[in-house]
Design an enzyme around this catalytic site. Structure first.
Site, mmCIF file in Angstrom:
data_model
loop_
_atom_site.group_PDB
_atom_site.id
_atom_site.type_symbol
_atom_site.label_atom_id
_atom_site.label_comp_id
_atom_site.label_asym_id
_atom_site.label_seq_id
_atom_site.Cartn_x
_atom_site.Cartn_y
_atom_site.Cartn_z
ATOM 1 N N LYS A 13 -1.289 -3.195 10.730
ATOM 2 C CA LYS A 13 -1.202 -4.648 10.487
ATOM 3 C C LYS A 13 0.250 -5.071 10.230
ATOM 4 C CE LYS A 13 -3.940 -4.395 6.866
ATOM 5 N NZ LYS A 13 -4.187 -2.941 6.800
ATOM 6 N N ARG A 88 -9.417 -10.139 1.892
ATOM 7 C CA ARG A 88 -9.956 -8.779 1.783
ATOM 8 C C ARG A 88 -11.339 -8.755 1.145
ATOM 9 N NH1 ARG A 88 -4.676 -5.922 1.700
ATOM 10 N NH2 ARG A 88 -5.093 -3.698 1.747
ATOM 11 N N ARG A 127 4.528 7.632 6.456
ATOM 12 C CA ARG A 127 5.239 6.348 6.567
ATOM 13 C C ARG A 127 6.414 6.252 5.587
ATOM 14 N NH1 ARG A 127 1.663 1.117 5.548
ATOM 15 N NH2 ARG A 127 1.068 2.263 3.685
ATOM 16 N N ARG A 161 6.075 4.423 -0.311
ATOM 17 C CA ARG A 161 5.252 3.685 -1.273
ATOM 18 C C ARG A 161 4.531 4.636 -2.222
ATOM 19 N NH1 ARG A 161 1.981 -0.653 2.341
ATOM 20 N NH2 ARG A 161 0.333 -0.002 0.917
ATOM 21 N N ARG A 172 -8.430 3.417 -0.932
ATOM 22 C CA ARG A 172 -8.153 2.149 -0.234
ATOM 23 C C ARG A 172 -9.107 1.983 0.955
ATOM 24 N NH1 ARG A 172 -1.965 3.282 0.406
ATOM 25 N NH2 ARG A 172 -2.019 1.722 2.056
HETATM 26 P P1 AP5 Z 1 1.420 -0.115 9.024
HETATM 27 O O1 AP5 Z 1 1.756 -1.153 10.038
HETATM 28 O O2 AP5 Z 1 2.274 -0.020 7.825
HETATM 29 O O3 AP5 Z 1 -0.124 -0.240 8.636
HETATM 30 P P2 AP5 Z 1 -0.867 -1.322 7.749
HETATM 31 O O4 AP5 Z 1 -2.167 -1.640 8.418
HETATM 32 O O5 AP5 Z 1 0.039 -2.485 7.438
HETATM 33 O O6 AP5 Z 1 -1.156 -0.426 6.481
HETATM 34 P P3 AP5 Z 1 -0.985 -0.684 4.924
HETATM 35 O O7 AP5 Z 1 -1.094 0.656 4.269
HETATM 36 O O8 AP5 Z 1 0.246 -1.479 4.618
HETATM 37 O O9 AP5 Z 1 -2.242 -1.512 4.652
HETATM 38 P P4 AP5 Z 1 -2.933 -1.717 3.341
HETATM 39 O O10 AP5 Z 1 -3.867 -2.783 3.748
HETATM 40 O O11 AP5 Z 1 -3.538 -0.535 2.696
HETATM 41 O O12 AP5 Z 1 -1.730 -2.093 2.335
HETATM 42 P P5 AP5 Z 1 -1.258 -3.462 1.708
HETATM 43 O O13 AP5 Z 1 0.201 -3.393 1.537
HETATM 44 O O14 AP5 Z 1 -1.845 -4.631 2.400
HETATM 45 O O15 AP5 Z 1 1.382 1.302 9.772
HETATM 46 C C1 AP5 Z 1 1.216 2.514 9.053
HETATM 47 C C2 AP5 Z 1 2.086 3.613 9.687
HETATM 48 O O16 AP5 Z 1 1.579 3.907 10.984
HETATM 49 C C3 AP5 Z 1 3.558 3.205 9.870
HETATM 50 O O17 AP5 Z 1 4.375 4.326 9.636
HETATM 51 C C4 AP5 Z 1 3.651 2.786 11.347
HETATM 52 O O18 AP5 Z 1 4.940 3.029 11.886
HETATM 53 C C5 AP5 Z 1 2.578 3.678 11.972
HETATM 54 N N1 AP5 Z 1 1.898 3.005 13.080
HETATM 55 C C6 AP5 Z 1 1.508 1.706 13.133
HETATM 56 N N2 AP5 Z 1 0.883 1.449 14.300
HETATM 57 C C7 AP5 Z 1 0.866 2.626 14.985
HETATM 58 C C8 AP5 Z 1 0.370 3.013 16.271
HETATM 59 N N3 AP5 Z 1 -0.250 2.132 17.079
HETATM 60 N N4 AP5 Z 1 0.538 4.310 16.641
HETATM 61 C C9 AP5 Z 1 1.162 5.219 15.830
HETATM 62 N N5 AP5 Z 1 1.679 4.892 14.615
HETATM 63 C C10 AP5 Z 1 1.523 3.614 14.209
HETATM 64 O O19 AP5 Z 1 -1.977 -3.395 0.272
HETATM 65 C C11 AP5 Z 1 -1.589 -2.442 -0.709
HETATM 66 C C12 AP5 Z 1 -2.395 -2.677 -1.970
HETATM 67 O O20 AP5 Z 1 -2.121 -3.997 -2.481
HETATM 68 C C13 AP5 Z 1 -3.914 -2.635 -1.811
HETATM 69 O O21 AP5 Z 1 -4.415 -1.312 -1.877
HETATM 70 C C14 AP5 Z 1 -4.362 -3.497 -2.983
HETATM 71 O O22 AP5 Z 1 -4.290 -2.793 -4.202
HETATM 72 C C15 AP5 Z 1 -3.293 -4.591 -3.027
HETATM 73 N N6 AP5 Z 1 -3.642 -5.764 -2.191
HETATM 74 C C16 AP5 Z 1 -3.012 -6.195 -1.073
HETATM 75 N N7 AP5 Z 1 -3.595 -7.284 -0.581
HETATM 76 C C17 AP5 Z 1 -4.642 -7.566 -1.395
HETATM 77 C C18 AP5 Z 1 -5.656 -8.562 -1.375
HETATM 78 N N8 AP5 Z 1 -5.716 -9.508 -0.402
HETATM 79 N N9 AP5 Z 1 -6.576 -8.540 -2.366
HETATM 80 C C19 AP5 Z 1 -6.540 -7.625 -3.364
HETATM 81 N N10 AP5 Z 1 -5.613 -6.634 -3.432
HETATM 82 C C20 AP5 Z 1 -4.672 -6.602 -2.440
#
Ligand code: AP5
Length: 215
Positions: A13, A88, A127, A161, A172
């Site tokens: 994402k 979410r 990552r 992270r 997660r």
């Molecule tokens: P990346 O693009 O970073 O993946 P992502 O889907 O953004 O993954 P996240 O881990 O950031 O998602 P998340 O939803 O767990 O975390 P968030 O920060 O939102 O890609 C990952 C890796 O793969 C990278 O190294 C990339 O280069 C590689 N890659 C990407 N695409 C690829 C491909 N096609 N092929 C190969 N490699 C690839 O949330 C973190 C925490 O915050 C949550 O756990 C929660 O505690 C809190 N939080 C956030 N939002 C909310 C909400 N709305 N409500 C409540 N709590 C929340």
């Protein structure tokens, strides 16, 4: 145009939101990034947010929806929003409807990145990001072109992270299955859901997203 990118942790994402920002002049609204800023502060809220994130749980609906409302309120009306990591939960999905209406916007697309969960642990634990500009990298799939130097800004500082360890990632994913995946039918009823193979290469996924946005 306003779109939601939906998918489990590591689905891509954030990577794709950054690509879409550059290609379509839209703005990424990542609640994860906003919460990482909040946790930096030496406040009670910052400590609470850090505890929840490090456990792999979800921060309260009220906190994240207030962040999205404030961010949309600060954006120019003609700049499209890419919601990354929000909504979410069902209450967040309902709040987003109210927030969009308040700011005179409508939702155009909900794009689900479909992925094989077994591959995600590998993606996430490999990552890392540039400590200066935030450009994302991966130990195997996307290393900086020059060893140890950010392609985008030339910095030599990189970071990982604290919630990118295997145990937290599994939690997660469990949260995603239990609370986030069930919001998809809300958008399916409206006929605005598209699905993209998130296991394809980063460039191929970007091309699929471009095609959806061109519709
Ligand atoms: P990346 O693009 O970073 O993946 P992502 O889907 O953004 O993954 P996240 O881990 O950031 O998602 P998340 O939803 O767990 O975390 P968030 O920060 O939102 O890609 C990952 C890796 O793969 C990278 O190294 C990339 O280069 C590689 N890659 C990407 N695409 C690829 C491909 N096609 N092929 C190969 N490699 C690839 O949330 C973190 C925490 O915050 C949550 O756990 C929660 O505690 C809190 N939080 C956030 N939002 C909310 C909400 N709305 N409500 C409540 N709590 C929340």
């Amino acid at each position: 145009m306003n779109i939601i990118l939906l998918g489990p942790p590591g689905a891509g994402k954030g990577t794709q939101a950054t690509n879409l920002e550059e290609r379509h002049g839209m703005l990424q609204l990542s609640t994860g990034d906003m919460l990482r800023e909040t946790r930096k502060a030496d406040t009670e809220l910052g400590r609470q947010v850090a505890d929840v994130m490090d456990s792999g749980g979800l921060v309260s609906d009220e906190i994240v929806s207030a962040m999205i409302d404030a961010k949309l309120g600060s954006m120019a009306a003609d700049v499209g929003a890419i919601f990354d990591g929000y909504p979410r939960t069902q209450p967040q999905a309902h709040s987003l409807d109210e927030i969009l209406e308040k700011h005179g916007r409508k939702l155009d697309h909900v794009i689900e990145l479909e992925v094989n969960e077994d591959a995600l642990v590998d993606r996430i634990t490999g990552r890392f990001t540039c400590g200066k500009c935030g450009e994302g990298y991966h130990d195997r799939y996307k290393m900086p072109v020059a060893d140890g130097v950010c392609d985008k800004c030339g910095s030599t500082e990189f970071k990982r992270r604290p919630d990118d360890n295997e145990e937290t990632v599994r939690n997660r994913m469990q949260e995603y299955r239990a609370k986030t995946a069930p919001i998809l039918p809300i958008y399916e009823e409206r006929g605005i859901v598209s699905r993209v193979d998130g296991m394809a290469s980063i460039d191929e996924v970007t091309a699929s997203l471009d095609a959806i946005l061109a519709q």
